[in-house]
Design a protein around this motif. Sequence first.
Motif, PDB file in Angstrom:
ATOM      1  N   ILE A   1       0.868  -1.151   0.055  1.00  0.00           N
ATOM      2  CA  ILE A   1      -0.007   0.002  -0.181  1.00  0.00           C
ATOM      3  C   ILE A   1       0.829   1.223   0.164  1.00  0.00           C
ATOM      4  O   ILE A   1       1.646   1.369   1.033  1.00  0.00           O
ATOM      5  CB  ILE A   1      -0.839   0.173   1.313  1.00  0.00           C
ATOM      6  N   CYS A   2       0.863   2.007  -1.012  1.00  0.00           N
ATOM      7  CA  CYS A   2       1.757   3.269  -0.964  1.00  0.00           C
ATOM      8  C   CYS A   2       0.808   4.465  -1.172  1.00  0.00           C
ATOM      9  O   CYS A   2      -0.237   4.731  -1.610  1.00  0.00           O
ATOM     10  CB  CYS A   2       2.352   3.154  -2.490  1.00  0.00           C
ATOM     11  N   GLU A   3       1.461   5.427  -0.222  1.00  0.00           N
ATOM     12  CA  GLU A   3       0.531   6.745   0.003  1.00  0.00           C
ATOM     13  C   GLU A   3       1.817   7.742   0.292  1.00  0.00           C
ATOM     14  O   GLU A   3       2.641   7.706   1.219  1.00  0.00           O
ATOM     15  CB  GLU A   3      -0.230   6.623   1.134  1.00  0.00           C
ATOM     16  N   LEU A   4       1.720   8.823  -0.415  1.00  0.00           N
ATOM     17  CA  LEU A   4       2.455  10.015  -0.375  1.00  0.00           C
ATOM     18  C   LEU A   4       2.585  10.597   1.021  1.00  0.00           C
ATOM     19  O   LEU A   4       3.602  11.199   1.622  1.00  0.00           O
ATOM     20  CB  LEU A   4       2.563  10.891  -1.536  1.00  0.00           C
ATOM     21  N   GLN A   5       0.959  11.090   1.211  1.00  0.00           N
ATOM     22  CA  GLN A   5       1.151  11.876   2.366  1.00  0.00           C
ATOM     23  C   GLN A   5       1.292  11.026   3.706  1.00  0.00           C
ATOM     24  O   GLN A   5       0.616  10.164   4.076  1.00  0.00           O
ATOM     25  CB  GLN A   5      -0.471  12.577   2.498  1.00  0.00           C
ATOM     26  N   SER A   6       2.217  11.724   4.551  1.00  0.00           N
ATOM     27  CA  SER A   6       2.640  10.805   5.785  1.00  0.00           C
ATOM     28  C   SER A   6       1.301  10.507   6.603  1.00  0.00           C
ATOM     29  O   SER A   6       1.358   9.481   7.282  1.00  0.00           O
ATOM     30  CB  SER A   6       3.873  11.523   6.440  1.00  0.00           C
ATOM     31  N   ASN A   7       0.695  11.669   6.751  1.00  0.00           N
ATOM     32  CA  ASN A   7      -0.562  11.430   7.778  1.00  0.00           C
ATOM     33  C   ASN A   7      -1.184  10.218   7.478  1.00  0.00           C
ATOM     34  O   ASN A   7      -2.054   9.477   8.193  1.00  0.00           O
ATOM     35  CB  ASN A   7      -1.288  12.604   8.002  1.00  0.00           C
TER      36      ASN A   7
END
Length: 195
Positions: free
Chosen positions: A79-85
């Motif tokens: 699962i890839c997500e740019l926004q750290s929150n």
Amino acid sequence: MSKNKSASGQVRIISGQWRSRKLPIHDLEGLRPTTDRVRETLFNWLASDIRGARVLDCFAGSGALSLEALSRYASYARICELQSNAAKQLKQNLQTLKCDNADVISGDSLALLKQGLNDDKGFDIVFVDPPFRKGLANTTMALLAEHNWLNENALIYLETESDLTQIAIPNHWVELKQKNAGQVTYRLFQYQLDE
């Protein structure tokens, strides 16, 4: 497109082992979880392929797609997500579900895709649901094709804004399904190597 976002800041899993579970999501700019109606259609399309599949979620956001896949017994999800929150919330939601067959990668999906696989296990189902109007869809599809992320007969889900008409479909990708829902167009492709 706030109508696609639940006002309570939650995402609901539709079916599978975590059916009807509601999980918190961060209210981040540009986050528009795939609506329940679209997700239901997508997972009807994937019904016979999801169990045991290795899943790659390129722009996870709320994680609605990968969590739904895991609930329906996908064997693994990256699962890839740019926004750290948002990535942090995804990790917490996986812990809440006691799910240990998923990894959350916090960072730029395009940079990850350029690196290629670090093992020989490709993916059977890939979700490409990038932020709208940032020109990410075609680049993502090209990187998936160029860097051998896809197992033979892999299914690729693409969700874009309906007014995006220039779709650069890679070689060996065959469109199986396409539907529109409001301002969203969603498609399912299959990676088919020539016999």
